[in-house]
Scaffold this motif. Structure first.
Motif, short mmCIF file in Angstrom:
data_model
loop_
_atom_site.label_atom_id
_atom_site.label_comp_id
_atom_site.label_asym_id
_atom_site.label_seq_id
_atom_site.Cartn_x
_atom_site.Cartn_y
_atom_site.Cartn_z
N GLY A 57 5.63 29.36 74.57
CA GLY A 57 6.98 29.69 75.02
C GLY A 57 8.00 28.87 74.24
N SER A 58 7.51 27.81 73.59
CA SER A 58 8.42 26.97 72.80
C SER A 58 8.80 27.70 71.52
CB SER A 58 7.71 25.66 72.44
OG SER A 58 8.43 24.99 71.43
N GLY A 59 9.97 27.38 70.99
CA GLY A 59 10.38 27.92 69.70
C GLY A 59 9.70 27.17 68.57
N LYS A 60 8.94 26.14 68.91
CA LYS A 60 8.30 25.31 67.89
C LYS A 60 6.81 25.21 68.15
CE LYS A 60 12.26 22.35 67.15
NZ LYS A 60 12.72 20.98 67.14
N GLU A 61 6.11 24.71 67.15
CA GLU A 61 4.69 24.44 67.34
C GLU A 61 4.47 22.99 66.90
OE1 GLU A 61 2.00 27.12 65.15
OE2 GLU A 61 0.74 25.36 64.81
N ILE A 62 4.47 22.08 67.88
CA ILE A 62 4.28 20.67 67.52
C ILE A 62 2.86 20.28 67.93
CG2 ILE A 62 5.06 18.30 67.86
CD1 ILE A 62 7.85 19.31 68.14
N ARG A 63 2.14 19.68 66.99
CA ARG A 63 0.74 19.34 67.23
C ARG A 63 0.50 17.85 67.10
NH1 ARG A 63 -3.07 23.23 67.22
NH2 ARG A 63 -2.17 25.31 67.21
N HIS A 64 -0.53 17.42 67.83
CA HIS A 64 -0.98 16.02 67.75
C HIS A 64 -2.29 16.03 66.97
CE1 HIS A 64 -1.85 11.91 69.18
NE2 HIS A 64 -3.10 12.33 69.27
N TYR A 65 -2.38 15.18 65.95
CA TYR A 65 -3.60 15.10 65.14
C TYR A 65 -4.13 13.67 65.17
CZ TYR A 65 -1.84 19.44 63.08
OH TYR A 65 -1.37 20.71 62.89
N GLU A 66 -5.46 13.57 65.07
CA GLU A 66 -6.06 12.24 64.89
C GLU A 66 -7.04 12.32 63.73
OE1 GLU A 66 -7.61 10.79 68.62
OE2 GLU A 66 -5.70 11.16 69.65
N VAL A 67 -6.93 11.36 62.81
CA VAL A 67 -7.93 11.29 61.74
C VAL A 67 -8.73 10.00 61.92
CG1 VAL A 67 -6.86 12.74 59.97
CG2 VAL A 67 -6.22 10.34 60.12
N ASP A 68 -10.02 10.12 61.63
CA ASP A 68 -10.94 9.01 61.84
C ASP A 68 -10.95 8.11 60.60
OD1 ASP A 68 -13.09 7.40 62.27
OD2 ASP A 68 -14.50 9.01 62.78
N ILE A 69 -10.60 6.84 60.79
CA ILE A 69 -10.60 5.93 59.62
C ILE A 69 -11.66 4.84 59.77
CG2 ILE A 69 -8.21 6.31 58.90
CD1 ILE A 69 -7.64 3.55 60.36
N SER A 70 -12.57 5.02 60.75
CA SER A 70 -13.59 3.97 60.90
C SER A 70 -14.41 3.93 59.61
CB SER A 70 -14.49 4.24 62.11
OG SER A 70 -14.94 5.57 62.09
N ASP A 71 -14.85 2.79 59.21
CA ASP A 71 -15.63 2.58 57.98
C ASP A 71 -14.82 2.75 56.69
OD1 ASP A 71 -17.83 2.24 59.59
OD2 ASP A 71 -18.36 4.37 59.49
N SER A 72 -13.52 2.95 56.80
CA SER A 72 -12.74 3.13 55.57
C SER A 72 -12.19 1.80 55.07
CB SER A 72 -11.55 4.05 55.83
OG SER A 72 -10.63 3.41 56.70
N GLY A 73 -12.13 0.82 55.96
CA GLY A 73 -11.49 -0.45 55.60
C GLY A 73 -9.97 -0.35 55.63
N ILE A 74 -9.45 0.83 56.02
CA ILE A 74 -7.98 0.99 56.05
C ILE A 74 -7.41 0.21 57.23
CG2 ILE A 74 -6.14 2.66 56.57
CD1 ILE A 74 -7.68 4.74 54.98
N GLU A 75 -6.35 -0.55 56.94
CA GLU A 75 -5.62 -1.21 58.02
C GLU A 75 -4.21 -0.67 58.01
OE1 GLU A 75 -5.90 -5.40 57.48
OE2 GLU A 75 -8.06 -5.40 57.86
N TYR A 76 -3.63 -0.52 59.18
CA TYR A 76 -2.25 -0.04 59.20
C TYR A 76 -1.49 -0.73 60.32
CZ TYR A 76 -3.31 3.07 63.22
OH TYR A 76 -3.65 3.57 64.45
N SER A 77 -0.17 -0.55 60.31
CA SER A 77 0.66 -1.13 61.36
C SER A 77 1.50 -0.04 61.99
CB SER A 77 1.63 -2.16 60.77
OG SER A 77 0.92 -3.20 60.17
N ALA A 78 1.87 -0.24 63.25
CA ALA A 78 2.79 0.70 63.90
C ALA A 78 4.07 0.69 63.08
CB ALA A 78 3.06 0.25 65.33
N GLY A 79 4.56 1.87 62.71
CA GLY A 79 5.76 1.96 61.86
C GLY A 79 5.41 2.44 60.46
N ASP A 80 4.13 2.37 60.08
CA ASP A 80 3.73 2.82 58.74
C ASP A 80 3.72 4.34 58.64
OD1 ASP A 80 3.44 0.31 57.77
OD2 ASP A 80 1.25 0.24 57.90
#
Ligand SMILES: Cc1cc2nc3c(=O)[nH]c(=O)nc-3n(C[C@H](O)[C@H](O)[C@H](O)COP(=O)(O)OP(=O)(O)OC[C@H]3O[C@@H](n4cnc5c(N)ncnc54)[C@H](O)[C@@H]3O)c2cc1C
Ligand SMILES: Cc1cc2nc3c(=O)[nH]c(=O)nc-3n(C[C@H](O)[C@H](O)[C@H](O)COP(=O)(O)O)c2cc1C
Length: 579
Positions: A230-253
């Motif tokens: 019913g929304s005029g938009k299609e907003i989605r939530h995605y999650e990607v798995d970064i375990s074992d990647s060694g990737i570190e990130y911070s809130a705001g990146d």
């Protein structure tokens, strides 16, 4: 160095002892003076290579750090600073300067360079006859004002009498190699007057293994519709798995996704070109189908392609908008059209495939503000994305990356990602500092991360969120999470603006104005003011409203209110992530 006393039984004659003492004293004198020189060199602005950067998503900062690494191999003293950290008085005394700067908006300075630029163009700015400089400009030829910020800084420094030691390098999206080559030319040229200490100092900078050229293949572990039917938009939530990647990130990146084009559009373009999909174009190693799927932008037409098509097609409407240099008319003409629409202007025209390919842009990654805190989700990165879909010429048109994630990633496929740190966009270091966050639509993303982060670290600072979209019923994304945060007291205030829930349109800036006295009180208490989301309209309206509130509630002239806002920026309390 302490001079040795020779033991009585040392196997040297008196003459030898005397010669050796003299020799060692000489060595000591040389070493002491070298140490003093090197200390002097560090304290003396003449001997420092100043590397200044203007950035939003970290590319220009990365190149500044790379420049410092190169300079260190020459044994040079370097100082790397964001342009928002540079005091204009100190700048006036700098002798050797490299500026690495990106362009934003429509040919504008990145936020962290805005005040520096104001100072630089001020009539009070003195001449800089002793400064030697070089500018590395980052941009994207897809924008009309390519590398404009770098061009402006380069021009202004010349006007001020500084000496350009190396020509400015303008870099397009594929910037790494060309920038590295410029840096290796620039450093020795700019520093041949500097004293060099021991060369060969290796960089201790930790670089991520994963970058644009070597993205991490991540599993898409969640793809969930947030907006309601019913929304005029299609907003989605995605999650990607970064375990074992060694990737570190911070809130705001920011996370970057390298998309794959939609196969229907690829087939239609190949059909239009009237060629076999397995055809290998001249000078290429892959088939046309593979190239159009993974290597070229085939949706939004770039300037080069439009110029090429205008020359080939001899079409009156296209020629009119291309030739009269009216940017707005051209943009209106192109709005909603993809490359296939342009190829079909004359369905009978036969295109040479090699020529056509040579006018396409390389397929680019898309950036997304991360909506998770690593403190809560160390093994995944969350994104909040609005799917781009529209209808033109009775054909569905799809935004490349948003619909790649929404529709085209199967369970057995990996999504190529890499991170861009956004060091300026962080929660306050002081956990008691209040935060005001304005994030309508997908602009909510980093604030979901900020609030989780503050909850987990037990930050006591107050948090005020302005959110909005079209309707409360269909578009209030993450409603449960924010209601929970309100209940727990993590969210102190939540102001909502749903534009279509009443006759008159209400936006986040209207809600800000309704609470103007309180908002000003929060600012006076030291609150940080964050904005995320649409740059074209929302961020401008919010900025204007912020100034109006300060003027009204602080009883100030508009000049004083502007100075107040400038001060917020200087103190890094007015932070934006807008696109
Ligand atoms: C730092 C940063 C952070 C960002 N964070 C987010 C985020 O958190 N969430 C998010 O959703 N996006 C975010 N974006 C935007 C995102 O990067 C992409 O631009 C967006 O997802 C569209 O990409 P796409 O590949 O799907 O569309 P593209 O293939 O790039 O197509 C977009 C183009 O389609 C055309 N178009 C779009 N809509 C219409 C229409 N209705 N009618 C006609 N033509 C139209 C326009 O020409 C538009 O430029 C961010 C961008 C930046 C720079
Ligand atoms: C919202 C937005 C606006 C931009 N505007 C321009 C522009 O007007 N001209 C240009 O040359 N590049 C423009 N760019 C491209 C950036 O300058 C380029 O991506 C650069 O590498 C970013 O560097 P950074 O990571 O240091 O911020 C824009 C990018 C974004 C996301």
């Amino acid at each position: 160095m302490k001079l040795p006393k020779f033991p009585v039984d040392a196997p040297f004659s008196a003459d030898q002892k005397s010669w050796l003492s003299g020799f060692l004293a000489g060595v000591k004198a040389v070493q002491t003076s070298t140490l003093e020189d090197s200390k002097q060199s560090k304290d003396n602005p003449d001997n420092v290579l100043n590397i200044l950067f203007g950035t939003q998503t970290g590319n220009a900062e990365g190149l500044a750090l790379e420049t410092a690494d190169v300079a260190k191999t020459y044994g040079l003293d370097t100082k790397v600073q964001g342009l928002d950290e540079v005091d204009i008085k100190d700048f006036q005394n700098m002798k050797n300067v490299i500026v690495s700067i990106a362009t934003y908006g429509e040919g504008e300075m990145p936020d962290n360079a805005e005040l520096f630029w104001k100072d630089l163009v001020s009539p009070e700015m003195p001449k800089l006859p002793e400064m030697r400089f070089g500018v590395l400009a980052l941009g994207d030829t897809g924008y009309d004002e390519f590398c404009q910020a770098g061009k402006l800084i380069d021009m202004r420094l010349e006007q001020l009498g500084a000496s350009r030691i190396i020509s400015r390098q303008d870099c397009d999206v594929d910037y790494e190699d060309i920038a590295a080559s410029w840096i290796s030319d620039a450093v020795p040229k700019l520093t041949n007057n500097l004293s060099h200490s021991d060369p060969g100092e290796k960089s201790t900078r930790v670089r991520s293994e994963w970058n644009r050229k070597n993205p991490f293949p991540a599993r898409l572990s969640l793809n969930k519709l947030l907006s309601k039917n019913g929304s005029g938009k299609e907003i989605r939530h995605y999650e990607v798995d970064i375990s074992d990647s060694g990737i570190e990130y911070s809130a705001g990146d920011v996370i970057n996704v390298l998309p794959v084009n939609n196969s229907t559009l690829v087939s239609l373009i190949i059909e239009r070109l009237d060629i076999d999909p397995s055809h290998i174009p001249n000078g290429k190693e892959q088939s046309l189908e593979v190239l159009l799927t993974s290597y070229y932008e085939i949706s939004t037409p770039g300037k080069k392609l439009v110029t090429y098509l205008e020359e080939k097609l001899n079409n009156e409407s296209l020629s009119k908008v291309v030739k009269n240099s009216d940017k707005q008319a051209l943009s209106d003409y192109l709005w909603g059209k993809d490359i296939l629409d342009l190829l079909n202007i004359d369905p009978d025209f036969h295109f040479d495939v090699d020529e056509f390919l040579s006018n396409l842009k390389p397929l680019q990654h898309r950036a997304y503000s991360i909506s998770s805190s690593p403190k809560k989700y160390p093994d995944s990165v969350h994104m909040t994305i609005s799917s781009v879909r529209w209808l033109t010429n009775n054909r569905d048109h799809l935004g490349v990356c948003s619909t790649y994630l929404a529709d085209r990633v199967n369970d057995d496929q990996k999504v190529k990602i890499f991170m861009s740190p956004n060091k300026a966009f962080r929660i306050p270091e002081n956990h008691e500092t209040p935060m005001i966050m304005v994030g309508p639509g997908t602009g909510i993303a980093p604030f979901r991360a900020f609030l989780d982060e503050r909850e987990i670290i037990g930050a006591s600072g107050q948090n005020w969120l302005f959110f909005g979209d079209q309707t409360r019923e269909f578009d209030f994304i993450y409603e449960n999470e924010f209601s929970e945060k309100l209940k727990k007291g993590i969210l102190t205030k939540l102001d909502l603006a749903f534009s279509r829930d009443q006759d008159e349109k209400i936006y986040v800036q209207d809600r800000m104005l309704e609470s103007s006295a309180e908002l000003f009180r929060w600012l006076e208490k030291g609150a940080y003011f964050y904005v995320c989301g649409d740059a074209l309209r929302m961020a401008k309206d919010v900025d204007a409203t912020l100034r109006k509130i300060i003027e009204m509630e602080g009883n100030m002239t508009s000049e004083k209110a502007d100075a107040y806002v400038n001060n917020l920026k200087k103190e890094k309390r007015y932070l934006r992530d807008v696109y």
